[in-house]
Design a protein around this motif. Structure first.
Motif, PDB file in Angstrom:
ATOM      1  N   MET A   1       0.844  -1.176   0.000  1.00  0.00           N
ATOM      2  CA  MET A   1       0.000   0.000   0.000  1.00  0.00           C
ATOM      3  C   MET A   1       0.881   1.228   0.000  1.00  0.00           C
ATOM      4  SD  MET A   1      -2.864   0.930   2.769  1.00  0.00           S
ATOM      5  CE  MET A   1      -3.001   2.592   3.270  1.00  0.00           C
ATOM      6  N   LEU A   2       0.519   2.204  -0.770  1.00  0.00           N
ATOM      7  CA  LEU A   2       1.246   3.465  -0.874  1.00  0.00           C
ATOM      8  C   LEU A   2       0.763   4.407   0.210  1.00  0.00           C
ATOM      9  CD1 LEU A   2       2.971   5.436  -2.743  1.00  0.00           C
ATOM     10  CD2 LEU A   2       0.775   6.050  -3.716  1.00  0.00           C
ATOM     11  N   HIS A   3       1.703   5.024   0.905  1.00  0.00           N
ATOM     12  CA  HIS A   3       1.355   6.087   1.850  1.00  0.00           C
ATOM     13  C   HIS A   3       1.780   7.388   1.201  1.00  0.00           C
ATOM     14  CE1 HIS A   3       0.268   3.550   5.163  1.00  0.00           C
ATOM     15  NE2 HIS A   3       1.345   2.827   4.939  1.00  0.00           N
ATOM     16  N   SER A   4       0.854   8.324   1.057  1.00  0.00           N
ATOM     17  CA  SER A   4       1.203   9.572   0.393  1.00  0.00           C
ATOM     18  C   SER A   4       0.865  10.773   1.247  1.00  0.00           C
ATOM     19  CB  SER A   4       0.508   9.681  -0.965  1.00  0.00           C
ATOM     20  OG  SER A   4      -0.876   9.673  -0.812  1.00  0.00           O
ATOM     21  N   SER A   5       1.549  11.867   0.954  1.00  0.00           N
ATOM     22  CA  SER A   5       1.347  13.136   1.624  1.00  0.00           C
ATOM     23  C   SER A   5       1.114  14.166   0.529  1.00  0.00           C
ATOM     24  CB  SER A   5       2.597  13.454   2.449  1.00  0.00           C
ATOM     25  OG  SER A   5       2.431  14.646   3.137  1.00  0.00           O
ATOM     26  N   HIS A   6       1.374  15.421   0.794  1.00  0.00           N
ATOM     27  CA  HIS A   6       1.178  16.461  -0.213  1.00  0.00           C
ATOM     28  C   HIS A   6       2.480  17.175  -0.487  1.00  0.00           C
ATOM     29  CE1 HIS A   6      -3.124  16.024  -0.216  1.00  0.00           C
ATOM     30  NE2 HIS A   6      -3.112  16.063   1.098  1.00  0.00           N
ATOM     31  N   ASP A  17       2.018  11.997 -12.826  1.00  0.00           N
ATOM     32  CA  ASP A  17       2.170  11.776 -11.386  1.00  0.00           C
ATOM     33  C   ASP A  17       0.917  11.128 -10.806  1.00  0.00           C
ATOM     34  OD1 ASP A  17       4.758  12.952 -11.193  1.00  0.00           O
ATOM     35  OD2 ASP A  17       3.867  14.955 -11.032  1.00  0.00           O
ATOM     36  N   HIS A  18      -0.241  11.665 -11.149  1.00  0.00           N
ATOM     37  CA  HIS A  18      -1.501  11.115 -10.638  1.00  0.00           C
ATOM     38  C   HIS A  18      -1.710   9.674 -11.115  1.00  0.00           C
ATOM     39  CE1 HIS A  18      -3.075  14.667  -8.634  1.00  0.00           C
ATOM     40  NE2 HIS A  18      -2.704  15.393  -9.674  1.00  0.00           N
ATOM     41  N   SER A  19      -1.393   9.406 -12.384  1.00  0.00           N
ATOM     42  CA  SER A  19      -1.537   8.048 -12.925  1.00  0.00           C
ATOM     43  C   SER A  19      -0.570   7.087 -12.238  1.00  0.00           C
ATOM     44  CB  SER A  19      -1.282   8.041 -14.435  1.00  0.00           C
ATOM     45  OG  SER A  19      -2.246   8.820 -15.093  1.00  0.00           O
ATOM     46  N   LEU A  20       0.648   7.546 -11.977  1.00  0.00           N
ATOM     47  CA  LEU A  20       1.637   6.716 -11.301  1.00  0.00           C
ATOM     48  C   LEU A  20       1.196   6.410  -9.868  1.00  0.00           C
ATOM     49  CD1 LEU A  20       4.366   5.296 -11.185  1.00  0.00           C
ATOM     50  CD2 LEU A  20       5.425   7.535 -10.752  1.00  0.00           C
ATOM     51  N   ILE A  21       0.705   7.418  -9.165  1.00  0.00           N
ATOM     52  CA  ILE A  21       0.222   7.206  -7.796  1.00  0.00           C
ATOM     53  C   ILE A  21      -0.942   6.212  -7.791  1.00  0.00           C
ATOM     54  CG2 ILE A  21      -0.978   8.329  -5.860  1.00  0.00           C
ATOM     55  CD1 ILE A  21       0.808  10.831  -6.510  1.00  0.00           C
ATOM     56  N   ALA A  22      -1.862   6.343  -8.733  1.00  0.00           N
ATOM     57  CA  ALA A  22      -2.995   5.412  -8.812  1.00  0.00           C
ATOM     58  C   ALA A  22      -2.506   3.996  -9.070  1.00  0.00           C
ATOM     59  CB  ALA A  22      -3.965   5.855  -9.907  1.00  0.00           C
ATOM     60  N   ALA A  23      -1.524   3.839  -9.962  1.00  0.00           N
ATOM     61  CA  ALA A  23      -0.984   2.507 -10.262  1.00  0.00           C
ATOM     62  C   ALA A  23      -0.282   1.916  -9.044  1.00  0.00           C
ATOM     63  CB  ALA A  23      -0.028   2.583 -11.450  1.00  0.00           C
ATOM     64  N   LEU A  35       4.973  -0.809 -14.728  1.00  0.00           N
ATOM     65  CA  LEU A  35       4.416   0.537 -14.574  1.00  0.00           C
ATOM     66  C   LEU A  35       4.664   1.363 -15.832  1.00  0.00           C
ATOM     67  CD1 LEU A  35       5.560   1.237 -10.903  1.00  0.00           C
ATOM     68  CD2 LEU A  35       3.195   0.915 -11.676  1.00  0.00           C
ATOM     69  N   ALA A  36       5.874   1.260 -16.398  1.00  0.00           N
ATOM     70  CA  ALA A  36       6.217   2.013 -17.602  1.00  0.00           C
ATOM     71  C   ALA A  36       5.309   1.606 -18.757  1.00  0.00           C
ATOM     72  CB  ALA A  36       7.685   1.784 -17.960  1.00  0.00           C
ATOM     73  N   ARG A  37       5.097   0.304 -18.910  1.00  0.00           N
ATOM     74  CA  ARG A  37       4.204  -0.191 -19.964  1.00  0.00           C
ATOM     75  C   ARG A  37       2.788   0.326 -19.771  1.00  0.00           C
ATOM     76  NH1 ARG A  37       6.660  -4.830 -19.514  1.00  0.00           N
ATOM     77  NH2 ARG A  37       5.143  -5.715 -18.086  1.00  0.00           N
ATOM     78  N   GLU A  38       2.290   0.226 -18.548  1.00  0.00           N
ATOM     79  CA  GLU A  38       0.924   0.657 -18.236  1.00  0.00           C
ATOM     80  C   GLU A  38       0.725   2.153 -18.482  1.00  0.00           C
ATOM     81  OE1 GLU A  38      -1.926   0.972 -14.272  1.00  0.00           O
ATOM     82  OE2 GLU A  38      -0.455  -0.653 -14.360  1.00  0.00           O
ATOM     83  N   THR A  47      11.098   5.628 -12.835  1.00  0.00           N
ATOM     84  CA  THR A  47      12.042   5.654 -11.712  1.00  0.00           C
ATOM     85  C   THR A  47      12.285   7.083 -11.237  1.00  0.00           C
ATOM     86  OG1 THR A  47      13.127   3.649 -12.526  1.00  0.00           O
ATOM     87  CG2 THR A  47      14.369   5.013 -10.983  1.00  0.00           C
ATOM     88  N   LYS A  48      12.518   8.004 -12.171  1.00  0.00           N
ATOM     89  CA  LYS A  48      12.767   9.403 -11.799  1.00  0.00           C
ATOM     90  C   LYS A  48      11.536  10.042 -11.149  1.00  0.00           C
ATOM     91  CE  LYS A  48      16.403  10.259 -15.109  1.00  0.00           C
ATOM     92  NZ  LYS A  48      17.527  11.039 -14.753  1.00  0.00           N
ATOM     93  N   ARG A  49      10.345   9.709 -11.656  1.00  0.00           N
ATOM     94  CA  ARG A  49       9.120  10.262 -11.063  1.00  0.00           C
ATOM     95  C   ARG A  49       8.936   9.757  -9.638  1.00  0.00           C
ATOM     96  NH1 ARG A  49       5.318  13.498 -13.979  1.00  0.00           N
ATOM     97  NH2 ARG A  49       6.438  14.057 -15.869  1.00  0.00           N
ATOM     98  N   ILE A  50       9.142   8.467  -9.427  1.00  0.00           N
ATOM     99  CA  ILE A  50       9.002   7.912  -8.075  1.00  0.00           C
ATOM    100  C   ILE A  50      10.005   8.589  -7.140  1.00  0.00           C
ATOM    101  CG2 ILE A  50       9.327   5.856  -6.636  1.00  0.00           C
ATOM    102  CD1 ILE A  50       8.123   4.220  -8.977  1.00  0.00           C
ATOM    103  N   GLU A  51      11.256   8.727  -7.590  1.00  0.00           N
ATOM    104  CA  GLU A  51      12.277   9.381  -6.763  1.00  0.00           C
ATOM    105  C   GLU A  51      11.879  10.825  -6.440  1.00  0.00           C
ATOM    106  OE1 GLU A  51      15.860   8.948  -9.053  1.00  0.00           O
ATOM    107  OE2 GLU A  51      16.091   6.829  -8.495  1.00  0.00           O
ATOM    108  N   ARG A  52      11.364  11.559  -7.437  1.00  0.00           N
ATOM    109  CA  ARG A  52      10.958  12.950  -7.220  1.00  0.00           C
ATOM    110  C   ARG A  52       9.791  13.028  -6.231  1.00  0.00           C
ATOM    111  NH1 ARG A  52       7.303  16.677  -9.239  1.00  0.00           N
ATOM    112  NH2 ARG A  52       6.452  15.244 -10.756  1.00  0.00           N
ATOM    113  N   LEU A  53       8.822  12.128  -6.406  1.00  0.00           N
ATOM    114  CA  LEU A  53       7.678  12.122  -5.494  1.00  0.00           C
ATOM    115  C   LEU A  53       8.110  11.788  -4.070  1.00  0.00           C
ATOM    116  CD1 LEU A  53       5.077  10.420  -7.856  1.00  0.00           C
ATOM    117  CD2 LEU A  53       5.067  12.805  -7.104  1.00  0.00           C
ATOM    118  N   GLN A  54       9.108  10.913  -3.931  1.00  0.00           N
ATOM    119  CA  GLN A  54       9.628  10.599  -2.600  1.00  0.00           C
ATOM    120  C   GLN A  54      10.399  11.790  -2.019  1.00  0.00           C
ATOM    121  OE1 GLN A  54      11.604   6.899  -3.775  1.00  0.00           O
ATOM    122  NE2 GLN A  54      10.326   5.818  -2.290  1.00  0.00           N
TER     123      GLN A  54
END
Length: 151
Positions: A1-6, A17-23, A35-38, A47-54
């Motif tokens: 499960m993903l834990h997210s903040s703002h 970003d929104h599509s990646l978070i939903a996936a 994820l890249a295929r989807e 990978t870069k988006r996940i790192e940036r979001l983190q």
């Protein structure tokens, strides 16, 4: 499960970003290639988006999410109104209760929202009785969580 903040107000999430978070909410262990295929982008982009979001605190962690039917847990949300200067003491007491699996300060009619996770309805009743005895708790309203519709 993903834990997210703002993100901070200066940062903006785009459609990817929104599509990646939903996936990731759907499957937090999905391989980057999947994820890249989807999402129709490269693995490097994912990978870069996940790192940036983190880095910006949007994604703050990944955990295992148990099926509630399999775990036989009963979950509830308890809205609490706290009197005067007893807030810190009430928070300290609630933090020490194993049934309280989340605790949030809020605004409006309620001062705190406690997430409860216990094995049975009888345990919900027992926990609510203990919460109502905490000095400063003068009103509460509790809702049982029947099922998650996010995942």
């Amino acid at each position: 499960m993903l834990h997210s903040s703002h993100m901070s107000s200066s940062e903006v999430l785009d459609r990817l970003d929104h599509s990646l978070i939903a996936a990731l909410r759907k499957d937090g262990r999905a391989p980057v290639a999947e994820l890249a295929r989807e999402l129709g982008v490269t693995r490097t982009t994912v990978t870069k988006r996940i790192e940036r979001l983190q880095e910006h605190g949007v994604i703050v962690g990944f955990t295992v999410q148990l099926g509630h039917d399999a775990a036989h847990d009963v979950r509830a949300i308890c809205h609490l109104a706290i009197e005067g200067r007893t807030m810190n003491a009430a928070i300290a007491t609630l933090r020490g209760m194993p049934a309280v699996t989340g605790l949030h300060a809020t605004n409006g009619e309620w001062d705190l929202i406690a997430e409860l996770t216990v094995p049975t309805l009888a345990d919900v009743d027992h926990t609510l009785g203990r919460i109502r005895e905490i000095t400063g708790v003068h009103r509460s309203e509790t809702s049982l969580l029947l099922r998650s519709v996010l995942v």
